[in-house]
Design an enzyme around this catalytic site. Structure first.
Site, PDB file in Angstrom:
ATOM      1  CD  GLU A  92      -2.873   1.148   0.129  1.00 52.87           C
ATOM      2  OE1 GLU A  92      -3.704   0.243   0.022  1.00 52.87           O
ATOM      3  OE2 GLU A  92      -2.779   2.074  -0.697  1.00 52.87           O
ATOM      4  CE  LYS A 134       5.207   7.108  -5.519  1.00 51.48           C
ATOM      5  NZ  LYS A 134       5.460   8.480  -5.074  1.00 51.48           N
TER       6      LYS A 134
HETATM    7  N1  HSE Z   1       9.713  10.322  -3.268  1.00 49.18           N
HETATM    8  C1  HSE Z   1       8.346   9.965  -3.224  1.00 49.18           C
HETATM    9  C2  HSE Z   1       7.490  11.201  -3.440  1.00 49.18           C
HETATM   10  C3  HSE Z   1       8.038   9.329  -1.901  1.00 49.18           C
HETATM   11  O1  HSE Z   1       8.018  12.307  -3.346  1.00 49.18           O
HETATM   12  O2  HSE Z   1       6.296  11.055  -3.719  1.00 49.18           O
HETATM   13  C4  HSE Z   1       6.634   8.764  -1.818  1.00 49.18           C
HETATM   14  O3  HSE Z   1       6.488   7.645  -2.615  1.00 49.18           O
END
Ligand code: HSE
Ligand code: NAP
Length: 421
Positions: free
Chosen positions: A121, A197
């Site tokens: 998650e 992501k």
């Molecule tokens: N480096 C990532 C960001 C951390 O700034 O969203 C969170 O996944």
């Protein structure tokens, strides 16, 4: 495994909320060992020195360890450690978007084969529940679009550049100090983290494997204070958006800066906050919003996953049905996407130059929506112009860019940004 920003945060929560966590999990949870690189490094979290280890196999082969939390980051050795943990029948909790985007399908199948599970998650959107709702609560809907701000570091940088006019490098430095950035911040600012992501979200939402290399990505490093000024003048905000669309079983998946109308919800997401807006045939539009990075929100997602894993180990009860990957959708090449564009360029300020630019655009079937020209620089006899186009195909835009770059009257194409209405 890992006791940095996130690992340190998780250890703190496990200590400070020990009783409440034991109630939720149905048993006490004990932090047995913590993997670090450097034993002598000062730690912000109070942690007994005798549980620190530098050899991952002290964790991976330890029979007392039921759950492994991987928060070291990067592809390797994290991928190997997760695989080994699963083979040794340990549940794994990870915040590692790179490993899950590149190897998630294989690792989840391996976990199923060994009767354990991998919870991830925290890999997308920090503390915002996203993987779980997509895997469970939204499976009845067919998702058609995802518009997401899923990188806290870049949203923080863009917000501060836009609101306060601070420099890119200062904003990045602040994001690093706050613990938002990746160990290698190039992954944030080049759009790579958001692409990982998006691959994870799109795979679950569209039930079809989307690999990181399927996702077109561009970062925010070309944006300057001038682009923010023009965006405001034209009624737009600039955001790094992750966009996924299922159009007739063909997937458009891309991450890049965009101009979006300043009055829509996504334009108002500021700082480290993330937002994911998706649309499904039954559910309609749904918006998830919250802090997308930092020790505390990320620990919230990880500790919840630990509790779920502990509960599953204790009760032996299978988890709810999870979204399945049961189809293979085509990925639409970037050249075929269609959107509006913003161009900013320096041109020689003499008669006929605008007509030359309009001809190149027209020859490539690109229609101009508006042109702004500010004052001329008398020393260099150049002017800055901004052109907004009507919707055009990406391949036509790329062709026109090459042709324009070859024109002596065009001194520099300073930037071009896609526009989403
Ligand atoms: N480096 C990532 C960001 C951390 O700034 O969203 C969170 O996944
Ligand atoms: P970090 O602060 O750099 O911490 C990394 C930790 O892992 C450190 O404790 C480091 O040890 C250890 N480590 C790194 N490589 C190792 C190796 N090869 N062997 C042993 N230990 C190793 O990173 P972070 O910000 O916590 O991020 C960790 C993970 O969480 C990444 O996958 C990141 O994408 C993800 N994540 C981060 C956030 C966030 O807001 N930061 C949010 C969501 C997800 P030392 O301390 O000894 O150097």
């Amino acid at each position: 495994m890992g006791l940095g920003v996130v690992g340190g945060g998780v250890a703190k929560v496990l200590r400070e909320k020990k009783e409440a966590i034991a109630e939720q999990a149905g048993c006490p949870l004990i932090l047995r060992k913590a993997l670090v690189r450097d034993l002598s490094k000062p730690r912000s979290t109070q942690i007994a020195a005798d549980i620190l280890v530098t050899d991952a196999y002290e964790i991976l082969t330890e029979p007392e360890v039921d759950i492994v939390v991987e928060v070291i980051g990067g592809e390797n050795p994290a991928y190997e450690y997760i695989k080994q943990a699963v083979k040794n029948r340990k549940f794994v909790i990870t915040a590692n978007k790179e490993v899950m985007a590149k190897h998630g399908t294989e690792l989840l199948a391996l976990a199923e084969e060994h009767g354990v599970d991998i919870f991830y998650e925290a890999s997308v959107g920090g503390g915002i529940p996203l993987i779980s709702p997509l895997n469970h609560d939204l499976v009845a809907s067919s998702v058609s679009t995802i518009y997401a701000i899923i990188n806290g570091t870049t949203n923080y940088i863009l917000s501060r550049m836009s609101a306060e006019g601070i420099t890119f490098s200062l904003a990045l430095q602040r994001a690093q100090e706050l613990g938002y950035a990746e160990p290698d911040p190039a992954k944030d600012i080049e759009g790579v983290d958001a692409a990982y992501k998006l691959a994870i979200l799109a795979t679950i939402a569209f039930h079809s494997t989307v690999r990181p290399e399927d996702v077109y990505h561009e970062g925010i490093t070309r944006l300057t204070e001038r682009d923010f000024r023009y965006a405001k003048e034209l009624g737009y905000a600039i955001k790094l958006l992750a966009i996924a669309k299922d159009i007739d079983n063909s997937l458009e998946v891309r991450v890049h800066p965009v101009f979006i109308p300043e009055d829509i919800l996504l334009a108002k997401i500021e700082g480290v906050y993330n937002a994911v807006q998706l649309e499904g045939d039954l559910v309609g539009k749904v918006l998830f919003y919250g802090e997308g990075a930092g020790a505390s929100p990320t620990s919230s997602a990880i500790v919840a996953d630990i509790i779920n894993a502990a509960h599953k180990i204790n009760s032996g009860v299978e988890a709810r049905h999870k979204a399945r990957i049961f189809q293979t959708k085509k990925i639409k090449p970037m050249a075929e996407i269609e959107t509006r564009y913003y161009f900013r360029m320096s041109i020689v300020d003499s008669p006929g130059v605008l007509a030359q630019i309009a001809k190149i655009l027209g020859d490539n079937s690109i229609s101009i929506a508006s042109v702004i020209q500010k004052g001329t620089d008398d020393n260099t006899q150049t002017a800055e112009i901004v052109i907004m186009t009507h919707p055009a195909q990406e391949k036509a835009i790329q062709r026109a860019l090459v042709e324009m770059e070859g024109q002596p009257v065009i001194r520099q194409i300073s930037n071009f940004v896609r526009v989403e209405e």
